[in-house]
Design an enzyme around this catalytic site. Structure first.
Site, PDB file in Angstrom:
ATOM      1  N   ASP A 158       0.953  -1.284  -0.090  1.00  0.00           N
ATOM      2  CA  ASP A 158      -0.128  -0.102   0.041  1.00  0.00           C
ATOM      3  C   ASP A 158       0.793   1.324  -0.026  1.00  0.00           C
ATOM      4  O   ASP A 158       1.788   1.376   1.041  1.00  0.00           O
ATOM      5  CB  ASP A 158      -0.913  -0.129   1.284  1.00  0.00           C
ATOM      6  CG  ASP A 158      -1.598   1.284   1.412  1.00  0.00           C
ATOM      7  OD1 ASP A 158      -1.896   2.067   0.526  1.00  0.00           O
ATOM      8  OD2 ASP A 158      -2.232   1.543   2.498  1.00  0.00           O
ATOM      9  N   ASN A 161      -0.317   4.749  -0.121  1.00  0.00           N
ATOM     10  CA  ASN A 161      -0.957   5.868   0.207  1.00  0.00           C
ATOM     11  C   ASN A 161      -1.495   5.864   1.552  1.00  0.00           C
ATOM     12  O   ASN A 161      -2.231   6.553   1.965  1.00  0.00           O
ATOM     13  CB  ASN A 161      -1.644   6.277  -0.951  1.00  0.00           C
ATOM     14  CG  ASN A 161      -3.131   5.465  -1.118  1.00  0.00           C
ATOM     15  OD1 ASN A 161      -2.941   4.246  -0.736  1.00  0.00           O
ATOM     16  ND2 ASN A 161      -3.867   5.754  -1.862  1.00  0.00           N
ATOM     17  N   ASP A 180      -4.071   3.711   2.741  1.00  0.00           N
ATOM     18  CA  ASP A 180      -5.471   3.460   2.992  1.00  0.00           C
ATOM     19  C   ASP A 180      -5.657   2.075   3.253  1.00  0.00           C
ATOM     20  O   ASP A 180      -6.844   1.551   3.334  1.00  0.00           O
ATOM     21  CB  ASP A 180      -6.309   3.919   1.809  1.00  0.00           C
ATOM     22  CG  ASP A 180      -5.881   3.267   0.548  1.00  0.00           C
ATOM     23  OD1 ASP A 180      -5.031   2.348   0.418  1.00  0.00           O
ATOM     24  OD2 ASP A 180      -6.601   3.334  -0.483  1.00  0.00           O
ATOM     25  N   ASP A 199      -1.741  -1.503  -3.865  1.00  0.00           N
ATOM     26  CA  ASP A 199      -2.327  -0.204  -5.226  1.00  0.00           C
ATOM     27  C   ASP A 199      -0.974  -0.489  -6.028  1.00  0.00           C
ATOM     28  O   ASP A 199       0.271  -1.076  -5.883  1.00  0.00           O
ATOM     29  CB  ASP A 199      -2.323   0.977  -4.758  1.00  0.00           C
ATOM     30  CG  ASP A 199      -1.308   1.630  -3.608  1.00  0.00           C
ATOM     31  OD1 ASP A 199      -0.194   1.456  -4.048  1.00  0.00           O
ATOM     32  OD2 ASP A 199      -1.946   2.106  -2.718  1.00  0.00           O
ATOM     33  N   ASP A 214      -9.832 -15.985 -16.889  1.00  0.00           N
ATOM     34  CA  ASP A 214     -10.653 -16.447 -15.891  1.00  0.00           C
ATOM     35  C   ASP A 214     -11.796 -17.300 -16.302  1.00  0.00           C
ATOM     36  O   ASP A 214     -12.485 -16.843 -17.423  1.00  0.00           O
ATOM     37  CB  ASP A 214     -11.258 -15.082 -15.176  1.00  0.00           C
ATOM     38  CG  ASP A 214     -11.831 -15.379 -13.657  1.00  0.00           C
ATOM     39  OD1 ASP A 214     -11.214 -15.819 -12.999  1.00  0.00           O
ATOM     40  OD2 ASP A 214     -13.036 -15.565 -13.652  1.00  0.00           O
ATOM     41  N   GLU A 268      -7.887 -20.241 -17.319  1.00  0.00           N
ATOM     42  CA  GLU A 268      -7.775 -20.852 -16.002  1.00  0.00           C
ATOM     43  C   GLU A 268      -8.964 -22.084 -16.404  1.00  0.00           C
ATOM     44  O   GLU A 268     -10.097 -21.892 -16.689  1.00  0.00           O
ATOM     45  CB  GLU A 268      -8.678 -19.817 -14.962  1.00  0.00           C
ATOM     46  CG  GLU A 268      -8.868 -20.666 -13.671  1.00  0.00           C
ATOM     47  CD  GLU A 268      -9.929 -20.057 -12.747  1.00  0.00           C
ATOM     48  OE1 GLU A 268      -9.865 -20.106 -11.523  1.00  0.00           O
ATOM     49  OE2 GLU A 268     -10.834 -19.142 -13.330  1.00  0.00           O
TER      50      GLU A 268
HETATM   51  C1  GLC Z   1     -11.962 -17.502 -10.911  1.00  0.00           C
HETATM   52  C2  GLC Z   1     -10.976 -16.829 -10.258  1.00  0.00           C
HETATM   53  C3  GLC Z   1     -11.762 -16.643  -8.865  1.00  0.00           C
HETATM   54  C4  GLC Z   1     -13.146 -15.855  -8.936  1.00  0.00           C
HETATM   55  C5  GLC Z   1     -13.762 -16.507 -10.045  1.00  0.00           C
HETATM   56  C6  GLC Z   1     -15.049 -15.727 -10.575  1.00  0.00           C
HETATM   57  O1  GLC Z   1     -12.017 -18.832 -10.351  1.00  0.00           O
HETATM   58  O2  GLC Z   1      -9.720 -17.299  -9.844  1.00  0.00           O
HETATM   59  O3  GLC Z   1     -10.938 -15.621  -8.036  1.00  0.00           O
HETATM   60  O4  GLC Z   1     -13.869 -15.731  -7.811  1.00  0.00           O
HETATM   61  O5  GLC Z   1     -13.202 -16.898 -11.103  1.00  0.00           O
HETATM   62  O6  GLC Z   1     -14.317 -14.534 -11.312  1.00  0.00           O
HETATM   63 CA    CA Z   2      -3.499   2.281  -1.109  1.00  0.00          CA
END
Ligand code: GLC
Ligand code: CA
Length: 594
Positions: free
Chosen positions: A52, A54, A56, A60, A231, A290
């Site tokens: 991080d 900044n 918060d 980032d 994904d 994935e």
């Molecule tokens: C994939 C991602 C996971 C996410 C899911 C929905 O499995 O790795 O983190 O929650 O897809 O996008």
């Molecule tokens: Ca931050």
């Protein structure tokens, strides 16, 4: 290691083959076709929890930029960054509301441009997350889509008009009531969401949606990113009649719903189209899926070079080991067995022995900490077992992915209270299981081993305030072990996990047979030792991994002769007696064979 004569013969054969092979043969893939992404070690950064800048409490992009020298010092080649796009953060960025903007908490597009150029300056490639099975319900497309049945964006998503009755059940991964269909009163229709209600599935059967995705990809490639991790990409195509799925139909899928979801009618057509329309235009980029629901039987369809789809994908076969068939990541009482683990990794290595290419990971943002799940996070064994796991990860025939913090041997935080969790998966399962009257305490205990938030706690930079991650309280608790487990301490300790990890990367880089060489499992039924060779003929390395806390004597097979050249050893010595070695708790070695 190779004799001069050996080299000469190989060169000659190569030269001959070049003269005589037909064009067709030249185009087909050879098992040693070299690519940067086969040789790369990829480091995964979960931006929310890395650094991080900044104050918060949220990691980032400027935080990442400030740590790029550290990232480079690991010896990795590429970074895979979890989503950093604009998002209401229902699922920590996996719910995107603008694919061409940066999440406010993470910074600005200007920060992104600096980050990318600072990475490239250091020779680090950037792999972005591409989340296009679904968007956020706060994306402009969905806001429009739900307004009326005639809206131009209506067909960007999957809608089921309520006058047809309730759509046939299909499960959602995250929904607190379990169903992947959500009723929306505005147009008296249900929309599909395989993940949370705030993650409606995009309708890939609509060519306009596909063009939108390709244009997003080009936007980032034109900026210079080096690839995408896609994904749940196998879920994109759907049978839009949304038929009733009977248990009988599901029988075909031993992996259940995920396999069904990954078997849509036009999936491969779309992946080929994506290759043609986007990836082919950027020849050096990498496409990683994935591979949720992808099986050994259809693995080649995704990654064989002549299929022109993806380059590799993550399989899911290991992540279920030792989990109860009840689901919800409940561990079963017996735990996992090494024999099963060897089976999984061996079949996924063997399947790509001649064609295609694999990936390997032991932790990521959807998994608990590597050392807690596959090693032993008891302080007595944490270091040895983490080093052993890296020896494994980095000596297999697949592209290795390393999750931030695992290089320190960071451990599961093991929350006691549901209120400590931030992850929608855990929070919604909690609601669902409670509403079903399940004994929730059993799950709470189980999730201390398996929940995703175990792997999402802030990176432990030092023993100072908030582990050096932030000047204020972070968005999720810091693991209290940061006092002893942190980067600063390990940086200064030549025997640390961190320095071992660097050394093992070096070993992989210096020995290409650990990348391309044949893999051969030995002693498959041994319940404590994972032993295998890489390479062939006179050019072979033996990898020995003691996955147990006991000292184990391992008999060297008669046809193997150990040389004195040990590439790596996580203990100061290797005890040998005649034709046996004695391996300490979690000892790992790579040794050249004579
Ligand atoms: C994939 C991602 C996971 C996410 C899911 C929905 O499995 O790795 O983190 O929650 O897809 O996008
Ligand atoms: Ca931050």
């Amino acid at each position: 290691m190779k004799t001069l004569i050996g080299i000469k013969i190989i060169i000659t054969v190569f030269a001959l083959s070049f003269v005589f092979v037909s064009d067709y043969a030249r185009q087909t893939e050879s098992k040693s076709d070299k690519k940067w992404w086969k040789e790369a070690v990829v480091y995964q950064i979960y931006p929310r929890s890395f650094k991080d800048s900044n104050g918060d409490g949220v990691g980032d992009l400027q935080g990442i930029i400030s740590k790029l020298d550290y990232v480079k010092s690991l010896g990795i080649d590429a970074v895979w960054l979890n989503p950093i796009y604009a998002s209401p953060n229902d699922d920590n960025g996996y719910d995107i509301s603008d694919y061409r903007d940066i999440m406010k908490e993470f910074g600005t597009m200007a920060d992104f441009d600096v980050m990318l150029s600072e990475m490239h300056k250091r020779g680090i490639r950037l792999i972005m997350d591409l989340v296009v099975n679904h968007s956020s319900d706060e994306h402009k497309w969905f806001k429009e889509s739900r307004k009326s049945r005639t809206n131009p964006y209506r067909d960007y998503y999957h809608w089921w008009p309520a006058e047809k009755g309730k759509p046939a059940f299909r499960p959602s991964y995250f929904d607190e009531e379990g169903s992947a269909w959500r009723y929306d009163s505005i147009t008296n229709a249900y929309y599909l969401h395989y993940f949370s209600r705030k993650q409606p599935d995009l309708n890939w059967e609509n060519p306009k949606v596909r063009q939108e995705v390709y244009s997003i990809m080009k936007f980032w490639f034109d900026k210079g990113v080096d690839g995408f991790r896609m994904d749940v990409i196998p879920f994109i195509s759907k049978d839009t009649s949304f038929p009733v799925i009977t248990p009988d139909m599901l029988k075909k899928y031993t992996g259940g719903w995920a396999e069904y979801y990954a078997d849509g009618p036009h999936l491969h057509e779309y992946l080929k189209e994506m290759r043609r329309e986007v990836l082919d235009k950027y020849p050096d980029v990498m496409a990683l899926g994935e591979g949720a629901g992808v099986t050994l039987a259809n693995a080649h369809k995704f990654v064989d070079a002549d299929r022109k789809e993806l380059d590799m994908f993550f399989h899911f076969d290991a992540v279920g080991l030792g989990l109860s068939p009840k689901g919800y990541k409940l561990p079963d009482d017996k735990g996992w067995s090494l024999v099963d683990l060897k089976k999984v990794y061996t079949k996924w290595s063997d399947v790509f022995a001649q064609k295609g290419w694999g990936s390997i990971y032991l932790g990521n943002h959807d998994q608990p900490r590597m050392v807690s799940r596959w090693g032993n996070d008891d302080p007595a064994y944490r270091e040895a077992s983490a080093k052993m796991l890296f020896t494994f990860l980095l000596s297999m025939r697949a592209t290795p992915y390393v999750y931030y913090g695992d290089e320190l041997g960071m451990t599961n935080i093991r929350f006691n209270n549901i209120s400590d969790y931030r992850d929608i998966e855990t929070l919604n399962w909690y609601k669902l299981l409670k509403s079903k009257g399940e004994d929730i305490s059993v799950y709470l205990k189980g999730w201390q081993l398996t929940a995703r938030d175990n792997g999402r706690t802030p990176f432990q930079w030092d023993a100072g305030t908030n582990a050096g991650f932030s000047t204020s309280l972070p968005w999720i608790k810091i693991n209290p072990d940061y006092i002893t487990v942190n980067e600063h301490l390990q940086e200064n300790d030549p025997q640390s996990i961190l320095n071992y990890f660097r050394k093992m990367i070096h070993v992989r880089k210096g020995n290409k047979i650990l990348v391309y060489g044949d893999y051969k499992l030995l002693d498959k039924d041994n319940p404590q030792v994972y032993a295998f060779t890489r390479g062939s003929g006179s050019n072979r390395v033996l990898v020995l991994l003691n996955f147990s806390k006991e000292t184990v004597v391992w008999n060297i097979p008669d046809d193997l002769k150990l040389s004195s050249h040990i590439l790596i050893n996580n203990y100061p010595e290797l005890k040998t007696f005649g034709h046996a070695v004695s391996l300490n708790a979690y000892q790992a070695i790579c040794v050249e064979l004579k």
